[in-house]
Design a protein around this motif. Structure first.
Motif, short mmCIF file in Angstrom:
data_model
loop_
_atom_site.label_atom_id
_atom_site.label_comp_id
_atom_site.label_asym_id
_atom_site.label_seq_id
_atom_site.Cartn_x
_atom_site.Cartn_y
_atom_site.Cartn_z
N GLU A 246 50.85 39.28 43.04
CA GLU A 246 49.72 38.63 43.70
C GLU A 246 48.61 38.28 42.71
OE1 GLU A 246 48.51 39.01 47.61
OE2 GLU A 246 46.43 39.56 47.13
N LEU A 247 48.33 39.18 41.78
CA LEU A 247 47.30 38.92 40.78
C LEU A 247 47.58 37.62 40.04
CD1 LEU A 247 44.83 39.97 39.11
CD2 LEU A 247 46.50 41.01 37.56
N ASP B 47 39.01 40.76 40.55
CA ASP B 47 40.29 40.12 40.88
C ASP B 47 41.37 41.13 41.25
OD1 ASP B 47 39.03 37.79 40.27
OD2 ASP B 47 40.27 37.28 38.53
N LEU B 48 41.12 42.40 40.99
CA LEU B 48 42.14 43.43 41.20
C LEU B 48 42.05 44.08 42.58
CD1 LEU B 48 41.95 45.29 37.77
CD2 LEU B 48 43.24 43.24 38.37
N ALA C 205 45.92 42.75 33.72
CA ALA C 205 44.60 42.14 33.86
C ALA C 205 43.83 42.16 32.55
CB ALA C 205 43.81 42.86 34.95
N ARG D 116 47.66 34.61 51.23
CA ARG D 116 47.78 35.76 50.33
C ARG D 116 48.36 36.95 51.08
NH1 ARG D 116 42.59 37.07 46.72
NH2 ARG D 116 44.21 38.23 45.59
N LEU E 166 49.01 47.01 36.67
CA LEU E 166 48.00 46.08 37.18
C LEU E 166 46.82 45.93 36.22
CD1 LEU E 166 47.11 44.25 39.50
CD2 LEU E 166 46.04 46.25 40.57
N LEU F 151 41.19 39.27 32.76
CA LEU F 151 40.77 39.04 34.14
C LEU F 151 39.76 40.09 34.58
CD1 LEU F 151 44.27 38.24 35.69
CD2 LEU F 151 42.55 36.64 34.83
N ASP G 119 37.58 42.79 36.97
CA ASP G 119 38.00 43.83 37.91
C ASP G 119 37.95 43.35 39.36
OD1 ASP G 119 38.62 45.61 35.95
OD2 ASP G 119 36.96 46.98 36.34
N ALA H 116 51.59 44.02 43.48
CA ALA H 116 50.20 43.80 43.09
C ALA H 116 50.09 42.84 41.91
CB ALA H 116 49.54 45.14 42.75
N VAL H 117 50.92 43.04 40.89
CA VAL H 117 50.89 42.14 39.73
C VAL H 117 51.30 40.72 40.13
CG1 VAL H 117 51.96 41.65 37.49
CG2 VAL H 117 51.25 43.98 38.04
N PRO I 221 44.80 42.73 45.20
CA PRO I 221 46.13 43.24 44.82
C PRO I 221 46.28 44.73 45.07
CG PRO I 221 45.40 41.65 43.20
CD PRO I 221 44.24 41.87 44.13
#
Length: 290
Positions: free
Chosen positions: A177-178, A132-133, A123, A14, A119, A128, A130, A174-175, A136
């Motif tokens: 990777e999310l 998980d954020l 999500a 990652r 982001l 999804l 939080d 960030a998006v 990212p």
């Protein structure tokens, strides 16, 4: 040696883990401390979105204040809840900034809506959690750090490409990777977003971070999601990511003073822009801020 986007693209695992490791080594903080801070920033982002979507109070200069709520409550003729959500979230944050509400500068106050718009918008669209954020967001901070090594992230230094361009690059990475993208995809998402902001001027009417800043964040939050979508599909920047940053820095040095947050050029120098500035300054005789 400090991490660059080109180096990040060659790594496995990652992307955020590599950024986090560099940060831990530089700061001496623990992983838990960094993630706790990111969780607090996420909480502030969510709160600013909530307030911005429910308020139609005018901004300090009175030029904005109800755009996010208007969009959020309006019918959706495109039947595209993601597009509407991303735009409204981003504008909500920036209207809160224009009201002097509490926001997270990401990386600046004037570009604060792009990252949470993209982001958190993606999500929430996908349901999804939080938690998980957080990583990212670590990656987004790392992208800003890499850009800032080449040029100060400020409209007064490099035009709006240095602010909204940086925020779009942060959000795109960030998006990506999310949604499970590789470090290579994340680095190229940032490059794709950044290269398509090159030359963007900083022309706030009256020097207030309102027009065109609020709507600009709405547009570039969508721009970031588009860059992430392209990168996840396998599209790569022909120009290496680090060279895109260098190009942006070079363009920033070439931009005239009038187009770098002075309020002397662009939209700020139109007849309407000058009139609005005069009216706004009567309402809010206060120091300018970016």
């Amino acid at each position: 040696m400090p991490l660059t986007l080109n180096e990040l693209a060659r790594l496995s695992g990652r992307a955020s883990e590599h950024v986090l490791q560099e940060d831990l080594e530089e700061t001496g903080l623990s992983r838990e401390e960094v993630l706790k801070e990111m969780a607090e920033r996420l909480r502030v982002m969510r709160d600013s979105i909530r307030r911005g979507l429910s308020s139609d109070a005018p901004s300090v200069a009175g030029m904005v204040g109800k755009n996010a709520k208007t969009l959020w409550e309006a019918p959706d003729p495109l039947k595209d809840p993601l597009l509407k959500r991303v735009q409204a979230y981003a504008m909500a944050v920036n209207e809160e900034n224009a009201r002097m509400g509490r926001i997270v500068a990401a990386p600046t106050a004037g570009s604060a809506g792009t990252l949470p718009g993209a982001l958190l918008g993606v999500a929430d669209h996908l349901g999804l959690p939080d938690e998980d954020l957080l990583m990212p967001m670590v990656l987004a901070a790392g992208v800003a750090k890499i850009i800032n090594r080449q040029i100060y992230i400020a409209g007064a230094t490099g035009g709006c490409q240095a602010e909204i361009g940086a925020s779009a690059a942060m959000a795109a990475a960030a998006v990506t990777e999310l949604l499970g993208g590789s470090p290579e995809a994340c680095a190229h998402a940032a490059a794709l977003a950044l290269q398509n902001t090159l030359g963007l001027v900083c022309d706030p009417v009256g020097g207030f971070v309102e027009v065109p800043c609020v709507m600009r964040n709405g547009f570039y939050a969508v721009h970031a999601v588009s860059a992430a979508s392209m990168a996840l599909a396998g599209i790569r920047s022909v120009i290496p990511p680090d060279e895109v940053i260098l190009a942006m820095a070079g363009i920033g040095r070439l931009l005239p003073l009038e187009l770098k947050e002075t309020g002397l050029g662009g939209l700020a120098d139109t007849p309407t822009g000058r009139r609005l500035a005069e009216e706004a300054l009567k309402k809010a005789p206060m120091p300018k801020r970016g």
